[in-house]
Scaffold this active site. Structure first.
Site, short mmCIF file in Angstrom:
data_model
loop_
_atom_site.label_atom_id
_atom_site.label_comp_id
_atom_site.label_asym_id
_atom_site.label_seq_id
_atom_site.Cartn_x
_atom_site.Cartn_y
_atom_site.Cartn_z
N SER A 134 -12.03 -12.43 -5.77
CA SER A 134 -12.39 -12.33 -4.36
C SER A 134 -13.80 -12.85 -4.17
O SER A 134 -14.70 -12.50 -4.94
CB SER A 134 -12.31 -10.88 -3.91
OG SER A 134 -12.76 -10.75 -2.58
N TYR A 137 0.80 -1.22 0.00
CA TYR A 137 0.00 0.00 0.00
C TYR A 137 0.84 1.28 0.00
O TYR A 137 0.87 2.02 -0.98
CB TYR A 137 -0.94 0.01 1.21
CG TYR A 137 -1.89 -1.16 1.23
CD1 TYR A 137 -2.92 -1.28 0.30
CD2 TYR A 137 -1.74 -2.18 2.18
CE1 TYR A 137 -3.77 -2.37 0.30
CE2 TYR A 137 -2.60 -3.27 2.18
CZ TYR A 137 -3.61 -3.36 1.25
OH TYR A 137 -4.45 -4.44 1.25
N PRO A 180 -11.83 -0.69 -3.55
CA PRO A 180 -12.96 -1.39 -4.16
C PRO A 180 -14.26 -0.59 -4.04
O PRO A 180 -14.40 0.28 -3.17
CB PRO A 180 -13.07 -2.68 -3.34
CG PRO A 180 -11.83 -2.74 -2.52
CD PRO A 180 -11.38 -1.33 -2.33
N HIS A 223 -8.29 0.75 0.93
CA HIS A 223 -8.02 -0.60 1.41
C HIS A 223 -6.93 -0.70 2.46
O HIS A 223 -6.82 -1.72 3.15
CB HIS A 223 -7.65 -1.46 0.20
CG HIS A 223 -7.79 -2.92 0.41
ND1 HIS A 223 -6.90 -3.66 1.14
CD2 HIS A 223 -8.73 -3.79 -0.03
CE1 HIS A 223 -7.27 -4.92 1.14
NE2 HIS A 223 -8.37 -5.04 0.45
#
Length: 666
Positions: A597, A147, A160, A385
């Protein structure tokens, strides 16, 4: 990952998380600025700095016996798998992806790497020493590598979108009633977190690490020139929401003195915002969609002004951002097989806002939680995220949706006694204004290159698969493998993320769906020379292999985080990087053409994210008892991939797999 029971027959409570690989997500062709970072990740020509990410400190002495943190100190540390075990599994993972010549070359590299007193043994010992001195040997490295060190924009690649079911509003006030219920629901959930009253997530009988809940609300990612940070507001200090409306931001205080506003008062306050006649401000929020170093530079410019600094602090400290959106554009595409066009529209709103002409400027993408509600009933969440995996977000979303009943019965209150929500006004230099224009242009380019659609397969769901005594997750993953093979005639590097939250500060590891067994299965399915009995036998073996690797991944015995740790240990100790990590086979294994996912939920929810690589698919699926809900994305700049084609072939794969188990006999 997400939501409560996972839907895997062997693991009813295994959670999986979003598949964003640190290399894959940076190879998106429509991002030009992160080229230097991409070269660094691929060739490792410079050293990585390693510093601790921002963590929320808790004291074991303060844990309540039945609080969500009560089990923290009893969680085991993340293990370091045996070196030879990982090397053996690595070769098995590579074999179905590369040709024989490349495999033999990789095999020689593995032998050299893992020989006695070789690089592998030295690096393995470094990891074992690190494991002795840290609560989780991987946690800091992973947060940074996955990240904070990444310079790509967060929108689409790592943030997302989650689409809620569309609500039929009959007027403007209905829109605001829904929004008021969202605010009150989120605030109630924040109180559950602050009081540590959230039930401990479980994987079977094993408790899971819960610290991510503490970083879900009142939290914001902060851009920095080289490595981002996360700001977590101290408990009890976040008492306002930021409302985004027509690309501008308002502070909505949730309290009048010490008194929490009622839902009726919230509606009235939201009406004040939507009736505002103040002159428009520049869409500063679009800067959060930019390349991270570029955005960090603009933020530094903003901070030079006292008013701008106060604005940024208000946004970063807010409980969450509520985006009151304008109606999104209607789809101009003909629906594909199985497509739900309304959900496809909502998914695009949740993921990116459908362009700066519509709602993409009505965002602050650095905020961990943004909840978007359009005036015509499209609603969902976009979440950044880095602070948390899926379960905390899942719990929050389910809490909101479970409490929407009767929201239309809210009666707006007289709010003349309440101070009008204050609008954030900015003092912007010409350079920042130019950066806003550039960021808007870049964001539109990214959005135009994403094709995102939502589908519902209603032939059967997880109940049917469980009756066959097989894992629904593994079944669906094998359907993805068959679908891709039929479309592209080769086995794809595939990512499905397994939760490692059984371990203290655990996050994720990769479940590799492409295997030797899956390769034999898909080749048999397209072969005219195989009987149905042979195909069924190979399908069962492939599903069994996937289920076994799932067990290994969630128990800390997968290969990808271990390999990453070995590589980062070499960089940190300034060793020459072994050729194993420079090998084209290793790089290709990280080029996830199918990035997946699972998102089980009783609600009709579609999760979406961009593909990990420009020639791949981003696939999220919600297996329900009698149907499978899917969100599929590709990039338009690659003519070889298309969500509609994927869905059509997937329907065929799922149908044929059902036919096999109901007609073939072993």
């Amino acid at each position: 990952m997400f939501w409560a029971p996972y839907g895997i027959s062997e693991f009813p409570e295994v959670h999986f998380e979003f598949p964003f690989n640190l290399i894959g997500k940076l190879t998106m062709v429509f991002f030009n600025r992160p080229i230097m970072l991409l070269m660094f990740l691929l060739f490792h020509q410079i050293a990585v700095r390693f510093t601790n990410p921002v963590m929320v400190r808790t004291s074991a002495a303060l844990y309540k016996p039945f609080s969500m943190l009560a089990k923290q100190e009893s969680l085991p540390p993340l293990p370091v798998p045996p070196l030879q075990q990982t090397m053996d599994k690595y070769l098995k993972a590579i074999k179905p992806l590369v040709d024989e010549e490349d495999f033999e070359y990789t095999e020689d590299l593995v032998k050299n790497f893992s020989k006695p007193k070789g690089d592998g043994e030295v690096l393995q010992n470094l990891l074992l020493e690190k494991m002795k001195t840290e609560k989780n040997w991987l946690a800091n490295w992973w947060d940074n590598a996955a990240y904070f060190d990444c310079r790509s924009p967060v929108v689409i690649t790592t943030s997302p979108g989650l689409s809620f079911p569309k609500v039929p509003f009959t007027g403007k006030v209905d829109h605001l009633k829904y929004a008021a219920r969202v605010i009150s629901s989120v605030w109630k959930y924040k109180n559950l977190i602050d009081s540590e009253s959230v039930p401990v997530d479980m994987m079977g009988k094993a408790p899971l690490c819960m610290v991510q809940y503490l970083k879900l609300l009142g939290t914001c990612r902060i851009p920095q020139p080289a490595r981002d940070e996360v700001f977590v507001a101290p408990k009890g200090t976040s008492k306002h929401v930021i409302v985004a409306y027509k690309n501008e931001f308002y502070i909505l205080n949730l309290f009048n003195g010490s008194q929490l506003l009622t839902e009726g008062e919230l509606v009235a306050q939201l009406e004040k915002i939507t009736n505002s006649s103040d002159p428009p401000e520049e869409p500063v929020g679009v800067l959060t969609s930019a390349e991270r170093t570029f955005w960090a530079k603009q933020r530094k410019r903003l901070l030079r002004d006292r008013k701008n600094k106060a604005n940024l602090e208000a946004i970063e400290k807010a409980v969450f951002v509520l985006c009151l959106d304008q109606p999104p554009p209607h789809s101009t595409q003909s629906p594909s097989v199985m497509e739900n066009p309304t959900c496809s529209i909502t998914a695009r709103q949740s993921l990116h806002g459908d362009g700066t002409e519509y709602n993409s400027c009505n965002r602050w993408f650095d905020k961990i939680v943004q909840i978007c509600v359009s005036v015509d009933g499209h609603a969902g969440m976009c979440y950044e995220h880095s602070a948390a995996e899926g379960p905390p977000v899942a719990a929050l979303c389910n809490h909101i949706l479970d409490n929407l009943e009767n929201h239309l019965h809210i009666e707006p209150s007289d709010a003349r006694h309440l101070e009008t929500p204050s609008k954030l006004k900015w003092n912007l230099s010409s350079k920042v204004k130019e950066a806003i224009k550039q960021s808007a242009c870049d964001l539109d380019t990214m959005i135009q290159d994403i094709d995102l659609r939502c589908f519902i397969y209603d032939g059967y769901g997880k109940s049917f698969v469980k009756k066959q005594k097989m894992s629904p997750d593994a079944w669906i993953q094998m359907a993805f493998q068959l679908t891709f093979y039929r479309l592209h005639n080769h086995n794809p590097p595939t990512y499905e993320t397994g939760s490692t939250r059984k371990f203290l500060l655990g996050r994720t590891d990769t479940i590799r769906s492409a295997s030797i067994a899956s390769s034999e299965f898909v080749k048999a399915m397209v072969s005219p020379n195989k009987t149905n009995a042979e195909k069924l036998d190979l399908m069962k073996k492939a599903i069994g292999a996937h289920s076994n690797y799932t067990k290994e991944a969630v128990n800390g015995q997968a290969i990808d985080r271990h390999l990453l740790g070995l590589k980062l240990a070499a960089l940190e100790s300034r060793m020459n990087l072994h050729e194993l990590f420079m090998d084209s086979s290793y790089q290709y294994a990280l080029h996830y053409k199918v990035s997946t996912s699972q998102v089980p939920s009783n609600h009709e929810l579609f999760l979406s994210f961009g593909p990990a690589v420009p020639d791949g698919y981003g696939v999220c699926y919600n297996p329900q008892n009698d149907k499978i809900i899917l969100g599929v994305s590709t990039v338009n700049s690659n003519p070889e991939t298309n969500p509609g084609h994927f869905a059509a072939y997937l329907q065929r794969s799922l149908d044929e797999m059902r036919l096999l188990v109901t007609t073939a006999k072993l």
